[in-house]
Motif scaffolding. Structure first.
Motif, PDB file in Angstrom:
ATOM      1  N   GLY A  97     -27.379 -28.106 100.161  1.00 34.75           N
ATOM      2  CA  GLY A  97     -26.814 -27.331  99.069  1.00 34.75           C
ATOM      3  C   GLY A  97     -27.614 -26.070  98.773  1.00 34.75           C
ATOM      4  O   GLY A  97     -27.054 -24.985  98.590  1.00 34.75           O
ATOM      5  N   THR A  98     -28.944 -26.191  98.740  1.00 35.03           N
ATOM      6  CA  THR A  98     -29.795 -25.031  98.467  1.00 35.03           C
ATOM      7  C   THR A  98     -29.721 -24.010  99.594  1.00 35.03           C
ATOM      8  O   THR A  98     -29.650 -22.795  99.346  1.00 35.03           O
ATOM      9  N   VAL A 136     -20.937 -22.746  85.069  1.00 36.35           N
ATOM     10  CA  VAL A 136     -20.418 -24.110  85.245  1.00 36.35           C
ATOM     11  C   VAL A 136     -21.556 -24.997  85.731  1.00 36.35           C
ATOM     12  O   VAL A 136     -22.191 -24.706  86.747  1.00 36.35           O
ATOM     13  N   ASP A 137     -21.825 -26.067  85.011  1.00 39.81           N
ATOM     14  CA  ASP A 137     -22.949 -26.948  85.343  1.00 39.81           C
ATOM     15  C   ASP A 137     -22.691 -27.676  86.655  1.00 39.81           C
ATOM     16  O   ASP A 137     -21.548 -27.901  87.071  1.00 39.81           O
ATOM     17  N   LEU A 139     -23.010 -30.716  87.355  1.00 39.02           N
ATOM     18  CA  LEU A 139     -22.281 -31.969  87.181  1.00 39.02           C
ATOM     19  C   LEU A 139     -20.775 -31.720  87.160  1.00 39.02           C
ATOM     20  O   LEU A 139     -19.991 -32.508  87.714  1.00 39.02           O
ATOM     21  N   ILE A 140     -20.355 -30.610  86.544  1.00 32.20           N
ATOM     22  CA  ILE A 140     -18.934 -30.261  86.527  1.00 32.20           C
ATOM     23  C   ILE A 140     -18.467 -29.891  87.925  1.00 32.20           C
ATOM     24  O   ILE A 140     -17.374 -30.289  88.364  1.00 32.20           O
ATOM     25  N   TRP A 141     -19.296 -29.143  88.651  1.00 31.21           N
ATOM     26  CA  TRP A 141     -18.944 -28.826  90.036  1.00 31.21           C
ATOM     27  C   TRP A 141     -18.807 -30.102  90.869  1.00 31.21           C
ATOM     28  O   TRP A 141     -17.923 -30.194  91.735  1.00 31.21           O
ATOM     29  N   ALA A 142     -19.671 -31.081  90.622  1.00 30.01           N
ATOM     30  CA  ALA A 142     -19.586 -32.341  91.363  1.00 30.01           C
ATOM     31  C   ALA A 142     -18.267 -33.048  91.072  1.00 30.01           C
ATOM     32  O   ALA A 142     -17.600 -33.553  91.991  1.00 30.01           O
ATOM     33  N   LEU A 143     -17.867 -33.092  89.811  1.00 26.14           N
ATOM     34  CA  LEU A 143     -16.589 -33.724  89.467  1.00 26.14           C
ATOM     35  C   LEU A 143     -15.416 -32.985  90.114  1.00 26.14           C
ATOM     36  O   LEU A 143     -14.436 -33.615  90.548  1.00 26.14           O
ATOM     37  N   ILE A 144     -15.506 -31.658  90.180  1.00 24.40           N
ATOM     38  CA  ILE A 144     -14.434 -30.880  90.813  1.00 24.40           C
ATOM     39  C   ILE A 144     -14.348 -31.186  92.299  1.00 24.40           C
ATOM     40  O   ILE A 144     -13.269 -31.480  92.849  1.00 24.40           O
ATOM     41  N   ALA A 161     -24.374 -26.228  96.068  1.00 23.56           N
ATOM     42  CA  ALA A 161     -24.210 -24.899  96.652  1.00 23.56           C
ATOM     43  C   ALA A 161     -23.495 -23.959  95.687  1.00 23.56           C
ATOM     44  O   ALA A 161     -23.900 -22.800  95.510  1.00 23.56           O
ATOM     45  N   CYS A 162     -22.444 -24.453  95.023  1.00 25.13           N
ATOM     46  CA  CYS A 162     -21.710 -23.600  94.083  1.00 25.13           C
ATOM     47  C   CYS A 162     -22.563 -23.246  92.871  1.00 25.13           C
ATOM     48  O   CYS A 162     -22.600 -22.091  92.437  1.00 25.13           O
ATOM     49  N   SER A 163     -23.246 -24.232  92.329  1.00 23.49           N
ATOM     50  CA  SER A 163     -24.067 -23.977  91.147  1.00 23.49           C
ATOM     51  C   SER A 163     -25.210 -23.015  91.460  1.00 23.49           C
ATOM     52  O   SER A 163     -25.495 -22.088  90.693  1.00 23.49           O
TER      53      SER A 163
END
Length: 283
Positions: A97-98, A136-137, A139-144, A161-163
């Motif tokens: 991700g990083t 967007v946190d 955790l929210i990206w993970a749920l998405i 990666a998104c965060s």
């Protein structure tokens, strides 16, 4: 040689000549007092709205002590290799991700830097886009991403990666803007194009700082990968939430110790690497 100290007569003369400079800053004191009173009032209102209770807090601390005793001694419960595999998965999520976020943020950061793209409209659009992504946190990206690609570590890596894309894009662009422009001016003066100025005048100067920032976020993402595992994005967080739910507290303590040791090790290694990068850039 220290300047001479004014005499009382000179000070009195200055007070008479410039009385406004010697008046106490009452307005500033009043404004500061109002700001402190407002913060206290806001904190009190928030505590009332959130149903804060000192009695419940003390009772909770007692229960926390009971849970802490139940977590001793930590044990793997015969699942040590399973936990190690999950920990390696967590590290893989953080690393991929990083790395993906850094690769995506690197070119975008130059578009967001004023000393590279002077167009204010393009600069504003890229900066606001990065702000939207990083607001967007993780955790929210993970749920998405769990709803898009399904459960598992792939969703976790995409979430990180998104965060981090938004965060690294902002950090990288600010680092690019603080670079000394003399090297780039020298490249341009010798006949180099704009891409040559960026490649040979900016990138070598800013690369150690960018590497240091990536290492710091990798360390932080090791903890984030544990958290997003709780919602089904793979890694050791998934086992952590299951064991907490069934009150297998000794195994929970074992997992927490594994995470602490891993984060401490990564912190020590990344700290040395960051100091080496910054030190090399300073030399």
């Amino acid at each position: 040689m220290s300047p001479p100290t004014p005499s009382p007569a000179e000070i009195a003369a200055l007070r008479q000549r410039y009385p406004e400079c010697f008046r106490p800053a009452r307005r500033a004191h009043v404004l500061a007092g109002l700001a402190v009173a407002g913060l206290v009032a806001l904190a009190a209102y928030a505590m009332v709205r959130l149903d804060f209770s000192a009695a419940r807090l003390l009772a909770g601390l007692g229960r926390l002590g009971e849970f802490s005793l139940l977590m001793l001694p930590p044990e793997a419960g015969g699942r040590g290799w399973v936990f190690l595999h999950a920990l390696a998965e967590t590290l893989g999520i953080a690393f991929i991700g990083t790395l993906a976020a850094a690769c995506l943020a690197f070119p975008v950061a130059f578009l967001a830097a004023r000393n590279v793209v002077p167009n204010p409209f393009a600069h504003f659009a890229v900066r606001r886009g990065l702000d939207v992504v990083r607001s967007v946190d993780v955790l929210i990206w993970a749920l998405i991403w769990i709803n898009v690609v399904g459960l598992g570590p792939f969703a976790g890596a995409l979430a990180i990666a998104c965060s981090d894309f938004g965060a690294l894009g902002k950090l990288f662009s600010e680092a690019v803007e603080t670079v000394d422009g003399k090297a780039g001016e020298g490249v341009s003066a010798s006949g180099g194009a704009e891409l040559h100025r960026i490649r040979f005048g900016i990138v070598p100067a800013v690369l150690p700082v960018l590497g240091s920032q990536v290492l710091y976020l990798f360390e932080s993402n090791t903890r984030s990968a544990t958290i997003i595992g709780i919602v089904g994005a793979g890694g050791i967080g998934q086992y952590l939430t299951e064991l907490i739910r069934v009150l297998e507290l000794r195994q929970v303590a074992f997992l927490i110790l594994m995470i602490l040791v891993t984060v401490a090790g990564i912190d020590a290694v990344s700290g040395r690497l960051r100091r080496a990068l910054i030190g090399g850039a300073a030399r």
